[in-house]
Design an enzyme around this catalytic site. Structure first.
Site, PDB file in Angstrom:
ATOM      1  N   LYS A  70       0.890  -1.094   0.017  1.00  0.00           N
ATOM      2  CA  LYS A  70       0.011   0.222  -0.072  1.00  0.00           C
ATOM      3  C   LYS A  70       1.023   1.204  -0.006  1.00  0.00           C
ATOM      4  O   LYS A  70       1.765   1.748   1.124  1.00  0.00           O
ATOM      5  CB  LYS A  70      -1.160  -0.070   1.306  1.00  0.00           C
TER       6      LYS A  70
ATOM      7  N   GLY B 156       6.397   5.292   8.877  1.00  0.00           N
ATOM      8  CA  GLY B 156       5.429   6.351   8.880  1.00  0.00           C
ATOM      9  C   GLY B 156       5.571   7.073  10.136  1.00  0.00           C
ATOM     10  O   GLY B 156       6.311   6.857  11.102  1.00  0.00           O
TER      11      GLY B 156
ATOM     12  N   THR C  74       0.338   6.617  13.393  1.00  0.00           N
ATOM     13  CA  THR C  74      -0.285   5.491  12.753  1.00  0.00           C
ATOM     14  C   THR C  74       0.400   4.179  12.941  1.00  0.00           C
ATOM     15  O   THR C  74      -0.343   3.161  13.156  1.00  0.00           O
ATOM     16  CB  THR C  74       0.034   6.128  11.201  1.00  0.00           C
TER      17      THR C  74
ATOM     18  N   GLU D 241       8.840   1.496  11.772  1.00  0.00           N
ATOM     19  CA  GLU D 241       9.838   2.362  11.362  1.00  0.00           C
ATOM     20  C   GLU D 241       9.293   3.835  11.355  1.00  0.00           C
ATOM     21  O   GLU D 241       8.539   4.424  10.505  1.00  0.00           O
ATOM     22  CB  GLU D 241      10.678   2.461  10.081  1.00  0.00           C
TER      23      GLU D 241
ATOM     24  N   CYS E 210      12.905  11.433   7.855  1.00  0.00           N
ATOM     25  CA  CYS E 210      12.867  10.986   9.438  1.00  0.00           C
ATOM     26  C   CYS E 210      14.061  11.194  10.013  1.00  0.00           C
ATOM     27  O   CYS E 210      13.894  11.460  11.356  1.00  0.00           O
ATOM     28  CB  CYS E 210      12.391   9.416   9.591  1.00  0.00           C
TER      29      CYS E 210
ATOM     30  N   GLU F  76       7.730  16.387  15.722  1.00  0.00           N
ATOM     31  CA  GLU F  76       8.438  16.410  14.648  1.00  0.00           C
ATOM     32  C   GLU F  76       7.840  17.264  13.390  1.00  0.00           C
ATOM     33  O   GLU F  76       6.649  17.450  13.335  1.00  0.00           O
ATOM     34  CB  GLU F  76       8.317  14.915  13.757  1.00  0.00           C
TER      35      GLU F  76
HETATM   36  P1  NAD Z   1       1.535   8.691   8.133  1.00  0.00           P
HETATM   37  O1  NAD Z   1       1.830   7.441   9.179  1.00  0.00           O
HETATM   38  O2  NAD Z   1       0.668   9.387   7.904  1.00  0.00           O
HETATM   39  O3  NAD Z   1       1.042   7.267   6.656  1.00  0.00           O
HETATM   40  C1  NAD Z   1       2.212   6.527   6.313  1.00  0.00           C
HETATM   41  C2  NAD Z   1       1.486   5.329   5.682  1.00  0.00           C
HETATM   42  O4  NAD Z   1       0.542   4.798   6.382  1.00  0.00           O
HETATM   43  C3  NAD Z   1       0.721   6.073   4.361  1.00  0.00           C
HETATM   44  O5  NAD Z   1       0.803   4.842   3.443  1.00  0.00           O
HETATM   45  C4  NAD Z   1      -0.714   6.214   5.009  1.00  0.00           C
HETATM   46  O6  NAD Z   1      -1.608   6.187   3.707  1.00  0.00           O
HETATM   47  C5  NAD Z   1      -0.884   4.781   5.940  1.00  0.00           C
HETATM   48  N1  NAD Z   1      -1.693   5.173   6.849  1.00  0.00           N
HETATM   49  C6  NAD Z   1      -2.265   6.167   7.586  1.00  0.00           C
HETATM   50  N2  NAD Z   1      -3.308   6.007   8.204  1.00  0.00           N
HETATM   51  C7  NAD Z   1      -3.274   4.577   8.352  1.00  0.00           C
HETATM   52  C8  NAD Z   1      -3.893   3.586   9.429  1.00  0.00           C
HETATM   53  N3  NAD Z   1      -4.816   4.094  10.274  1.00  0.00           N
HETATM   54  N4  NAD Z   1      -3.698   2.443   9.062  1.00  0.00           N
HETATM   55  C9  NAD Z   1      -3.027   1.927   8.231  1.00  0.00           C
HETATM   56  N5  NAD Z   1      -2.289   2.586   7.317  1.00  0.00           N
HETATM   57  C10 NAD Z   1      -2.484   3.968   7.494  1.00  0.00           C
HETATM   58  O7  NAD Z   1       3.208   9.065   7.657  1.00  0.00           O
HETATM   59  P2  NAD Z   1       3.413  10.066   6.527  1.00  0.00           P
HETATM   60  O8  NAD Z   1       2.822  11.451   6.733  1.00  0.00           O
HETATM   61  O9  NAD Z   1       3.045   9.505   5.023  1.00  0.00           O
HETATM   62  O10 NAD Z   1       4.882  10.009   6.650  1.00  0.00           O
HETATM   63  C11 NAD Z   1       5.732  10.976   7.213  1.00  0.00           C
HETATM   64  C12 NAD Z   1       6.196  10.019   8.755  1.00  0.00           C
HETATM   65  O11 NAD Z   1       7.024   8.823   8.325  1.00  0.00           O
HETATM   66  C13 NAD Z   1       7.050  10.929   9.763  1.00  0.00           C
HETATM   67  O12 NAD Z   1       6.729  10.628  10.931  1.00  0.00           O
HETATM   68  C14 NAD Z   1       8.436  10.196   9.417  1.00  0.00           C
HETATM   69  O13 NAD Z   1       9.580  10.404  10.533  1.00  0.00           O
HETATM   70  C15 NAD Z   1       7.935   8.752   9.209  1.00  0.00           C
HETATM   71  N6  NAD Z   1       9.334   8.151   8.440  1.00  0.00           N
HETATM   72  C16 NAD Z   1       9.847   7.219   9.259  1.00  0.00           C
HETATM   73  C17 NAD Z   1      11.067   6.537   8.609  1.00  0.00           C
HETATM   74  C18 NAD Z   1      11.862   5.688   9.457  1.00  0.00           C
HETATM   75  O14 NAD Z   1      12.909   4.972   8.854  1.00  0.00           O
HETATM   76  N7  NAD Z   1      11.904   5.669  10.879  1.00  0.00           N
HETATM   77  C19 NAD Z   1      11.413   6.984   7.459  1.00  0.00           C
HETATM   78  C20 NAD Z   1      10.532   7.689   6.801  1.00  0.00           C
HETATM   79  C21 NAD Z   1       9.719   8.424   7.213  1.00  0.00           C
END
Ligand code: NAD
Length: 484
Positions: A172, A225, A229, A247, A281, A382
């Site tokens: 997804k 993410g 989430t 992650e 991140c 963040e």
């Molecule tokens: P997000 O958590 O909003 O979304 C991530 C993914 O989860 C998307 O595909 C989204 O559609 C899906 N999603 C959203 N709600 C959901 C739910 N209730 N159930 C299942 N899936 C769901 O994150 P974002 O805004 O897309 O990305 C930014 C975040 O990602 C930041 O917090 C960043 O730090 C983190 N990130 C972490 C790493 C790491 O390696 N630790 C790397 C990149 C990004």
């Protein structure tokens, strides 16, 4: 404008609902494509296809699977120009960076394919009458749920090891940046995979993501993410006790000690702060600078931030493009406003550019905020933008270690010093999955990556990141005759 489909069970399909949604170019605010609005029914079909493909894919020899994964890496490299074009179009990635990412990131499949071929088992010498050996097996159907900030890399880090080890997958991708993942499926179509081995379902997290995380046919969720989430996914996945690799977010401390090379530290940190327009991140989230070098560091850091070239992502000179969406730009601006409201000071920019072509698109200029105290919102949460947060000056090692650890996140960190023994004492005490003594530059499949505390569970990269996608089985053989 292009109309895309999803990839389920080896076929290109519309969403069951027939609905689509728009992908917007963040540099122009124009619609570039329509993508299927997947939902629960589409997830059910994709999971059923992945379950059906599991026996034939997992029973192939490791050599055969690894060859197919290596072919995928080669095809991705052949298609790098098109992948880079889509990354710029949907994410605003500057062309030079997009070309680098498209050429570099297929290495994650090579790492996984070769790593999987080098796994070995163990035996445990329990007694002369018992042989115990351990073997690795695929976990099963893996849901791969990824964020928009590095749309393909985040998938490759999981898909490489999951596929190599014999799992089948439902991806997804981030709803606002799905085009590169659909391109990935076009490339996967050219491989000799059992239908359903890899599926791509596009659509929102609240429907597609939740349906996957809760689905009884999914054995593991590999997620990158936000921590918020991640917690929802943990809760949904708990109903069938799924394996989780999470992650999550970070608010990463960058500590500049008084004996650091200030010019090198300022240049290195400004690059990290603005890479991908701060939407990483592992970006610096809090600067802690020793009182003796605070002014010098801030002056040099500000000069470096001013040098960063923001502009049209299609211009090869551009280092910083727009933020990914209007919604995210508004979120970053709200953080800057909250800092000012709480008494901090914006000393560089803190606003949108007004000169063309950046008067359109979701740009925020490189920004520096000073005078931040530990309780302020921008010290704890963040921001995910090109916004550097300077905390108040510190004077002792103990004080700054306590301040750095005073946060729910524990993803990465930096300690700048010329005294490596002092740096290593810091490394022992900082609560984070990574400590960079100096630049801490680069990532890549050779290194383990993953957070402490609310920054996640499990590792990506290295042997650890491969083993995440396996179950460990103990086989115990009793050598005694049956009646003894
Ligand atoms: P997000 O958590 O909003 O979304 C991530 C993914 O989860 C998307 O595909 C989204 O559609 C899906 N999603 C959203 N709600 C959901 C739910 N209730 N159930 C299942 N899936 C769901 O994150 P974002 O805004 O897309 O990305 C930014 C975040 O990602 C930041 O917090 C960043 O730090 C983190 N990130 C972490 C790493 C790491 O390696 N630790 C790397 C990149 C990004």
């Amino acid at each position: 404008m292009s109309q895309y489909k999803m990839w389920i069970d080896g076929k290109w399909v519309e969403a069951e609902s027939g609905k689509t949604y728009a992908v917007i170019n963040p540099a122009t605010e124009l619609e570039v494509a329509q993508v299927p609005l997947g939902g629960k029914v589409d997830v059910d079909k994709a999971v059923a296809a992945a379950r059906k493909a599991l026996p034939s894919w997992s029973r192939k020899s490791q050599g055969e699977r690894s060859q197919i994964v290596l072919k995928l890496a080669a095809l991705l490299r052949e298609n790098a120009a098109e992948i880079a074009r889509l990354d710029t179009l949907e994410h605003g990635t500057p062309v030079k960076r997009a070309a680098f990412l498209a050429a570099d990131t297929p290495g994650w499949f090579e790492w996984a394919a070769y790593g999987a071929r080098s796994l070995m088992g163990h035996t445990i010498p329990v007694s002369p009458d018992t042989v115990v050996y351990l073997q690795r097996e695929p976990v099963g159907v893996v849901a791969i749920i990824t964020p928009w900030n590095l749309p393909l890399l985040m998938i490759f880090q999981k898909l490489g090891p999951a596929l190599s080890l014999g799992n089948t997958c439902v991806i997804k991708p981030p709803s606002i940046n799905s085009l590169t993942a659909i391109k990935l499926a076009e490339i996967i179509e050219k491989l000799e995979l059992p239908p359903g081995t890899v599926n791509v379902v596009t659509g929102p997290g609240g429907s597609v993501g939740e349906a996957l995380a809760a689905h009884p046919g999914v054995d593991m969720v590999a997620f990158t993410g936000s921590s918020e989430t991640g917690k929802q996914i943990m809760s949904l996945a708990s109903k069938t006790v799924k394996r989780l690799q999470l992650e999550l977010g970070g608010k990463n401390p960058a500590i500049i000690l008084e004996d650091a090379d200030i010019g090198v530290a300022a240049a290195g940190m400004a690059k990290q702060q603005t890479s991908n327009s701060g939407q990483i991140c592992g970006s610096p989230g809090r600067f802690y600078v020793h009182a003796k070098v605070y002014d010098e560091f801030l002056e040099k850091f500000t000069a470096e931030m001013k040098k960063m070239v923001m502009g049209d992502p299609l211009d090869p000179k551009t280092e910083l493009g727009p933020l990914v969406s209007a919604q995210h730009r508004d979120r970053v601006e709200a953080y800057i406003k909250s800092a000012v409201d709480e008494g901090a000071k914006v000393i560089l920019n803190g606003k949108r550019p007004t000169t063309p072509p950046m008067n359109k698109g979701y740009y925020v200029l490189p920004t520096i905020i000073t005078g931040i105290t530990p309780k302020m919102k921008v010290a704890r949460e963040e921001i995910f933008g090109p916004v550097a947060c300077f905390m108040e000056k510190f004077t002792s090692d103990e004080e700054v270690i306590a301040l750095a650890n005073d946060n729910v996140y524990g993803l990465t960190s930096w300690v700048w010093t010329k005294d490596m023994a002092r740096g290593m004492r810091f490394a022992n005490q900082i609560q984070a999955g990574t400590v960079g003594l100096g630049q801490g530059r680069g990532g890549g499949p050779e290194f383990p990556w993953g957070g402490y505390k609310e920054s996640g569970i499990g590792k990506e990269g290295s042997l650890y990141g491969i083993l995440e996608f396996t179950n460990l089985k103990r086989v115990q053989v009793d050598l005694m005759p049956p009646n003894k």
